[in-house]
Design an enzyme around this catalytic site. Structure first.
Site, mmCIF file in Angstrom:
data_model
loop_
_atom_site.group_PDB
_atom_site.id
_atom_site.type_symbol
_atom_site.label_atom_id
_atom_site.label_comp_id
_atom_site.label_asym_id
_atom_site.label_seq_id
_atom_site.Cartn_x
_atom_site.Cartn_y
_atom_site.Cartn_z
ATOM 1 N N CYS A 82 0.768 -1.179 0.039
ATOM 2 C CA CYS A 82 -0.017 -0.021 0.052
ATOM 3 C C CYS A 82 1.023 1.321 0.056
ATOM 4 O O CYS A 82 1.712 1.527 -1.097
ATOM 5 C CB CYS A 82 -0.850 -0.003 1.329
ATOM 6 S SG CYS A 82 -2.491 0.884 1.105
ATOM 7 N N HIS A 172 -3.498 -5.027 1.388
ATOM 8 C CA HIS A 172 -2.666 -5.027 2.962
ATOM 9 C C HIS A 172 -2.608 -6.814 3.385
ATOM 10 O O HIS A 172 -3.675 -7.272 3.788
ATOM 11 C CB HIS A 172 -3.579 -4.607 3.908
ATOM 12 C CG HIS A 172 -3.348 -3.075 3.870
ATOM 13 N ND1 HIS A 172 -2.253 -2.433 4.954
ATOM 14 C CD2 HIS A 172 -3.759 -1.910 3.254
ATOM 15 C CE1 HIS A 172 -2.470 -1.192 4.653
ATOM 16 N NE2 HIS A 172 -3.427 -0.975 3.734
ATOM 17 N N GLU A 174 -1.283 -8.246 5.582
ATOM 18 C CA GLU A 174 -1.090 -8.480 6.834
ATOM 19 C C GLU A 174 -2.395 -8.385 7.567
ATOM 20 O O GLU A 174 -2.450 -8.654 8.699
ATOM 21 C CB GLU A 174 0.159 -7.396 7.354
ATOM 22 C CG GLU A 174 -0.462 -5.902 7.674
ATOM 23 C CD GLU A 174 -0.875 -5.230 6.433
ATOM 24 O OE1 GLU A 174 -0.609 -5.718 5.268
ATOM 25 O OE2 GLU A 174 -1.019 -4.055 6.577
#
Ligand code: GLN
Length: 189
Positions: A82, A172, A174
């Protein structure tokens, strides 16, 4: 030998990357100042999501910018997610700024507009398969040079790519609970 991954921890979603690495039994260290990069050996680094303008300013203020850029140019494996993608882009649409500028991609910031500030999608990722993708005020990649491999597209927009030691995602990884992009990055390390 055990690998150590640095996670740039000046702003943004760095803790979640450290968690993902931890789940994969990979050691991580937070990179908060220049000495974290010069005194420790790291095998790769993650540039997290957050606010690219703020992160870039902090990189300069903390004297991290040049040493980080040099490491990446010298081949340190990097995963930029990002805002991290924006930091690595050589060109940003409608923006004079270039930050680390090491990757031959044209990034469009906040590319999905306000209505679609944040959304989820399932997309095909080269070499992995279908994975969940979480987008938050995300950029996409408008175009890439021919030395860049496109790894994923959503609605015909490039959302992940690889060039040499650099992997970027506009989503993202994560935050989705799926560890496959981190695993993919660790294969490069
Ligand atoms: N919109 C942010 C930027 O331009 C990126 C958003 C994110 O990292 N989640 O830097």
């Amino acid at each position: 030998m055990e690998k150590t991954i640095g996670v740039l921890a000046v702003q943004g979603a760095f803790a979640e990357h450290a968690d993902s690495l931890n789940k994969l039994n990979v050691k991580s260290i937070e990179i908060r100042q220049k000495s974290d990069l010069t005194k420790h050996h790291i095998d790769g680094i993650i540039l997290p999501g957050g606010e690219s303008t703020v992160m870039a300013k902090l990189l300069h203020d903390l004297n991290l910018f040049e040493v980080l850029k040099d490491s990446i140019v010298s081949g340190l494996p990097v995963l930029g997610t990002c805002a991290g993608l924006i930091l690595l882009a050589k060109t940003i649409v409608s923006d004079q700024n270039v930050y680390l500028g090491t990757m031959d991609i044209v990034a469009k910031r906040n590319a999905y507009g306000r209505q679609l500030g944040s959304f989820q999608a399932d997309g095909q990722f080269a070499g992995i398969g279908k994975i969940p993708m979480t987008f938050i005020r995300a950029p996409y990649i408008e175009s890439v040079s021919e030395n860049v491999e496109v790894l994923a597209k959503i609605d015909n927009h490039i959302v992940a790519a690889k060039q040499d030691n650099m992997i970027v995602t506009s989503f993202h990884p994560e935050l989705s609970g799926d560890l496959s992009v981190h695993r993919f990055f660790l294969n490069l390390v």
